[in-house]
Design a protein around this motif. Structure first.
Motif, PDB file in Angstrom:
ATOM      1  N   PRO A  34      59.324  49.074  21.833  1.00 22.25           N
ATOM      2  CA  PRO A  34      59.169  48.566  23.200  1.00 22.25           C
ATOM      3  C   PRO A  34      59.458  47.088  23.360  1.00 22.25           C
ATOM      4  O   PRO A  34      59.864  46.659  24.432  1.00 22.25           O
ATOM      5  CB  PRO A  34      57.711  48.877  23.533  1.00 22.25           C
ATOM      6  N   ALA A  35      59.225  46.297  22.359  1.00 20.54           N
ATOM      7  CA  ALA A  35      59.469  44.852  22.465  1.00 20.54           C
ATOM      8  C   ALA A  35      59.392  44.268  21.076  1.00 20.54           C
ATOM      9  O   ALA A  35      58.913  44.890  20.139  1.00 20.54           O
ATOM     10  CB  ALA A  35      58.439  44.187  23.378  1.00 20.54           C
ATOM     11  N   ALA A  53      53.161  36.029  20.275  1.00 23.28           N
ATOM     12  CA  ALA A  53      52.972  35.648  21.672  1.00 23.28           C
ATOM     13  C   ALA A  53      53.013  36.835  22.619  1.00 23.28           C
ATOM     14  O   ALA A  53      52.312  36.847  23.629  1.00 23.28           O
ATOM     15  CB  ALA A  53      54.029  34.628  22.074  1.00 23.28           C
ATOM     16  N   ASN A  54      53.853  37.860  22.340  1.00 22.76           N
ATOM     17  CA  ASN A  54      54.021  38.902  23.359  1.00 22.76           C
ATOM     18  C   ASN A  54      53.595  40.298  22.925  1.00 22.76           C
ATOM     19  O   ASN A  54      53.581  41.199  23.745  1.00 22.76           O
ATOM     20  CB  ASN A  54      55.472  38.950  23.847  1.00 22.76           C
ATOM     21  N   SER A  55      53.269  40.498  21.667  1.00 21.27           N
ATOM     22  CA  SER A  55      53.028  41.870  21.235  1.00 21.27           C
ATOM     23  C   SER A  55      51.735  42.445  21.793  1.00 21.27           C
ATOM     24  O   SER A  55      51.564  43.656  21.835  1.00 21.27           O
ATOM     25  CB  SER A  55      53.028  41.964  19.715  1.00 21.27           C
ATOM     26  N   ALA A  56      50.810  41.607  22.251  1.00 21.30           N
ATOM     27  CA  ALA A  56      49.564  42.125  22.818  1.00 21.30           C
ATOM     28  C   ALA A  56      49.837  42.966  24.064  1.00 21.30           C
ATOM     29  O   ALA A  56      49.079  43.882  24.383  1.00 21.30           O
ATOM     30  CB  ALA A  56      48.624  40.977  23.161  1.00 21.30           C
ATOM     31  N   THR A  57      50.932  42.680  24.765  1.00 21.73           N
ATOM     32  CA  THR A  57      51.232  43.428  25.991  1.00 21.73           C
ATOM     33  C   THR A  57      51.924  44.751  25.705  1.00 21.73           C
ATOM     34  O   THR A  57      51.993  45.613  26.585  1.00 21.73           O
ATOM     35  CB  THR A  57      52.126  42.591  26.918  1.00 21.73           C
ATOM     36  N   THR A  58      52.443  44.937  24.494  1.00 18.75           N
ATOM     37  CA  THR A  58      53.163  46.166  24.162  1.00 18.75           C
ATOM     38  C   THR A  58      52.441  47.005  23.116  1.00 18.75           C
ATOM     39  O   THR A  58      52.911  48.084  22.765  1.00 18.75           O
ATOM     40  CB  THR A  58      54.570  45.839  23.638  1.00 18.75           C
ATOM     41  N   VAL A  87      52.155  51.004  22.883  1.00 18.48           N
ATOM     42  CA  VAL A  87      53.241  51.649  23.615  1.00 18.48           C
ATOM     43  C   VAL A  87      54.121  52.372  22.602  1.00 18.48           C
ATOM     44  O   VAL A  87      54.679  51.742  21.697  1.00 18.48           O
ATOM     45  CB  VAL A  87      54.077  50.630  24.404  1.00 18.48           C
ATOM     46  N   PRO A  88      54.268  53.692  22.690  1.00 15.70           N
ATOM     47  CA  PRO A  88      55.011  54.425  21.658  1.00 15.70           C
ATOM     48  C   PRO A  88      56.487  54.034  21.632  1.00 15.70           C
ATOM     49  O   PRO A  88      57.097  53.745  22.665  1.00 15.70           O
ATOM     50  CB  PRO A  88      54.844  55.890  22.066  1.00 15.70           C
ATOM     51  N   ALA A  89      57.037  54.013  20.432  1.00 13.85           N
ATOM     52  CA  ALA A  89      58.482  53.896  20.287  1.00 13.85           C
ATOM     53  C   ALA A  89      59.128  55.216  20.702  1.00 13.85           C
ATOM     54  O   ALA A  89      58.457  56.251  20.795  1.00 13.85           O
ATOM     55  CB  ALA A  89      58.836  53.566  18.842  1.00 13.85           C
ATOM     56  N   THR A  90      60.415  55.182  20.941  1.00 13.58           N
ATOM     57  CA  THR A  90      61.162  56.406  21.230  1.00 13.58           C
ATOM     58  C   THR A  90      62.222  56.605  20.158  1.00 13.58           C
ATOM     59  O   THR A  90      62.745  55.636  19.598  1.00 13.58           O
ATOM     60  CB  THR A  90      61.833  56.339  22.611  1.00 13.58           C
ATOM     61  N   VAL A  91      62.523  57.856  19.865  1.00 15.37           N
ATOM     62  CA  VAL A  91      63.511  58.161  18.836  1.00 15.37           C
ATOM     63  C   VAL A  91      64.901  57.801  19.338  1.00 15.37           C
ATOM     64  O   VAL A  91      65.301  58.187  20.436  1.00 15.37           O
ATOM     65  CB  VAL A  91      63.456  59.650  18.443  1.00 15.37           C
ATOM     66  N   ASN A 138      51.500  49.522  15.738  1.00 17.84           N
ATOM     67  CA  ASN A 138      51.517  49.326  17.189  1.00 17.84           C
ATOM     68  C   ASN A 138      52.280  50.397  17.958  1.00 17.84           C
ATOM     69  O   ASN A 138      51.915  50.702  19.097  1.00 17.84           O
ATOM     70  CB  ASN A 138      52.114  47.955  17.518  1.00 17.84           C
ATOM     71  N   SER A 139      53.320  50.980  17.353  1.00 19.14           N
ATOM     72  CA  SER A 139      54.173  51.868  18.152  1.00 19.14           C
ATOM     73  C   SER A 139      54.524  53.201  17.515  1.00 19.14           C
ATOM     74  O   SER A 139      55.037  54.077  18.204  1.00 19.14           O
ATOM     75  CB  SER A 139      55.475  51.143  18.518  1.00 19.14           C
TER      76      SER A 139
END
Length: 653
Positions: free
Chosen positions: A134-135, A140-145, A148-152, A299-300
């Motif tokens: 997702p990101a 700095a930004n991973s807390a917002t993602t 959130v699952p990754a997609t294949v 995370n994902s």
């Protein structure tokens, strides 16, 4: 650190916990005070290599097929095809064996058979996915993602790689827990960093260690090292993780790693890489760059594949330990997530520090004061093995001596044991630790004029930092102008013993010093940052540290530092020779004491002669152990070099 002064000018106060500073100790006499890695192909610089030989290990038996374990039925992670254990040819020590490279890369130099362990290598192969994440996972930004699952992105990417297993030979010695490491490749080759750091704790507690080769940098080096086309054995010719494409290879590495975990935790039909053992729990870990990849799984990919506590989607992972890396990690998984970072990594991790509330669930974060990103244990393990295996390494030329003498492995050993309790009991509440004190991203240090103690404040503070005899810093080092080492000097940290005068100011007598160390050890064990076995070793070393109010002569400084290092490496290289370890530790300690107390000005020729005789006796004894097959050529050579450094440091009379 916090300081208190008595009317006489000495500091005294009991040891206590401070939420701001961690374990704090006051003493008599002015006391006490991710690199994510790029995964490039450049070698981590160490000392120039030497040709050495390990003790041959017994050949493993072929393992039978096993039936699937019932708890694996809901896992979405596919089982790879497992082959092995892979037979090995002659180890270094014979011309043919050394030339052919037909044994596991970086096979341990330790005599595992003497402590009831075996080392086996397996190949695994299958089809792997790549993913759209997702990101980017910056702090700095991973807390917002997070979550959130990754997609294949793509499927059907063929791979074949290896896993290296070090396990108890008997199920009776197995504690049920596997420590599985994503091997680090920042040096340009597979590095079993956490085995080298804490192998003795893993063995004495009965853990299984598994190193997994998940990335093309490491696998391509394995192929080059053993290439049949170059006259070697071709041992790794069939391996392939994304071919020469680091883009594809690193993209499938997450799946390669997960499938290796599946083969270990839920072997299914086929070969069980643990032989007669069955994993009940698994701690999954990654160091530096590898920890960054593990962050993406946490995370994902965990939301897709689950973990061992996800009833309808039971993945192979029971807990995570991310070491010296990781950025922002999911605080809300069903399984424990633990991040351990060194002082070196603090500046890059400040933004991802947890608050007091989000550490209340299945998450812990510890910052180890005085520890460095690439520690001395890594060098003691990997440098001589890379030399044995004919892999060229370069030197370093740093402004300060490298590798602080803070045993960060004592902290990770404690974390493993906490995780076992936490996996067994979800309501277990492991200790929380304060962060290293910072101003913004700058570590706060003592700047008192005339004080040599510039050590950091706060964090997880082992006795070596609570009752310091040296400047141990994870930051502040760099390469000399025009010298070798580049950015690696900054990852190796800085170490320099206090001067005799400052040591005398801190501890007017050795008895006061050892009393303070004993208090620090007791508090560290109670706090859960030091296991009792490591505490006993810390006490052994501290009781043999000789300075007696600064009496170590300036002309003996180099020899004394080398003698202290000889005591350290005696423990490291002879630990798997249990019937000899105590005697050689005592002998090395006696050598260090005599060097500290020797006085050239008194004309004590016999004292220096006695030291040299002790060194020769030590070296002769190690050589006898090598000839008897009790220690490897690698270990014997390192110990002989340690003796030479002490000998060379003694003053000429």
């Amino acid at each position: 650190m916090q300081r208190q002064m008595t009317e006489s000018g000495t500091r005294s106060a009991p040891f206590h916990w401070s939420p701001r500073l961690g374990i704090v100790g006051m003493a008599v006499g002015a006391l006490i005070a991710g690199c994510g890695g790029s995964g490039g192909s450049s070698n981590v610089p160490f000392i120039p290599p030497v040709q050495t030989q390990p003790q041959p290990q017994p050949q493993p038996e072929t393992q039978p097929e096993v039936e699937p374990q019932p708890e694996a039925t809901t896992s979405k992670v596919p089982n790879p095809v497992v082959t092995g254990p892979i037979a090995k040819g002659a180890m270094p020590g014979t011309a043919q064996g050394h030339k052919e490279h037909d044994y596991p890369w970086l096979a341990t130099m330790h005599n595992l058979a003497a402590v009831g362990y075996v080392e086996e290598e397996y190949f695994i192969e299958g089809n792997a996915n790549t993913y759209n994440f997702p990101a980017s996972y910056s702090a700095a930004n991973s807390a917002t993602t997070v979550g959130v699952p990754a997609t294949v992105a793509t499927t059907g990417n063929r791979y074949k790689t290896r896993i290296l297993v070090r396990r108890p030979a008997s199920a009776d010695k197995f504690n049920g827990t596997v420590i599985a490491e994503w091997q680090n490749v920042t040096a340009g080759y597979d590095l079993d960093a956490l085995w080298g750091s804490g192998f003795e704790h893993m063995i004495r507690e009965g853990y299984v260690y598994v190193g997994i080769s998940a990335q093309p940098v490491g696998v391509n080096q394995l192929k080059k090292w053993s290439a049949k086309a170059d006259g070697f054995s071709g041992r790794y010719d069939s391996l392939d993780v994304g071919g020469s494409s680091s883009t594809l290879g690193n993209a499938i590495s997450h799946d390669v790693f997960l499938q290796a975990l599946q083969a270990i935790r839920y072997p299914g039909k086929g070969i069980n890489p643990l032989g007669p053992l069955r994993a009940k729990k698994m701690i999954v870990t990654g160091v530096s760059q590898s920890g960054g990849y593990l962050q993406r799984i946490i995370n994902s990919l965990d939301p897709i594949y689950g973990n061992a506590r996800t009833p309808d989607n039971k993945g192979p992972i029971d807990s995570y330990m991310v070491y010296i890396a990781g950025g922002y990690l999911n605080r809300n998984l069903a399984v424990p997530v633990w991040k351990v970072i060194s002082e070196t990594d603090v500046a890059g991790q400040v933004a991802s520090r947890p608050t007091g509330t989000d550490e209340a669930g299945n998450y812990r974060s510890w910052e180890v004061a005085g520890a460095t990103h690439s520690g001395r244990r890594t060098a003691l393990n990997s440098r001589p093995l890379a030399a044995r295996d004919d892999w060229p390494l370069t030197g370093v030329d740093c402004v300060y001596p490298v590798h602080p003498r803070v045993p960060v492995q004592h902290v990770t050993n404690a974390v493993y044991d906490h995780l076992v309790k936490w996996m067994d009991n979800p309501s277990y509440n492991p200790p929380r630790m304060p962060a290293i004190l910072t101003s913004g991203t700058t570590i706060v240090r003592d700047t008192t004029p005339g004080h040599e103690d510039k050590n950091s404040q706060g964090g997880v503070r082992l006795p070596e930092m609570l009752v310091p005899t040296a400047w141990n810093a994870g930051t502040g080092n760099s390469a000399r102008p025009g010298g070798e080492g580049g950015t690696f000097c900054s990852l190796y940290g800085s170490y320099y013993p206090f001067s005799p005068a400052y040591t005398e100011q801190l501890y007017p007598s050795r008895g006061q010093y050892t009393d303070l160390v004993s208090l620090a050890i007791d508090d560290s064990v109670k706090a859960g940052i030091l296991v009792p076995e490591d505490a006993r070793h810390t006490k052994f070393v501290a009781d043999r540290l000789e300075f007696d109010g600064g009496t170590t002569r300036p002309e003996n400084t180099a020899a004394y530092m080398a003698a202290q290092d000889l005591l350290e490496i005696t423990y490291f290289y002879l630990w798997t020779t249990p019937d000899q370890l105590d005697a050689y530790m005592d002998q090395a300690a006696r050598i260090a004491k005599n060097v500290a107390l020797a006085d050239k000005s008194s004309g004590s020729q016999f004292v220096y002669d006695s030291i040299r005789n002790d060194l020769k006796s030590y070296a002769d004894g190690v050589e006898a152990l090598r000839k008897a097959g009790k220690v490897s050529d690698v270990s014997a050579k390192e110990l002989a070099d340690g003796v030479k450094l002490v000998m060379d440091g003694l003053p000429a009379l």
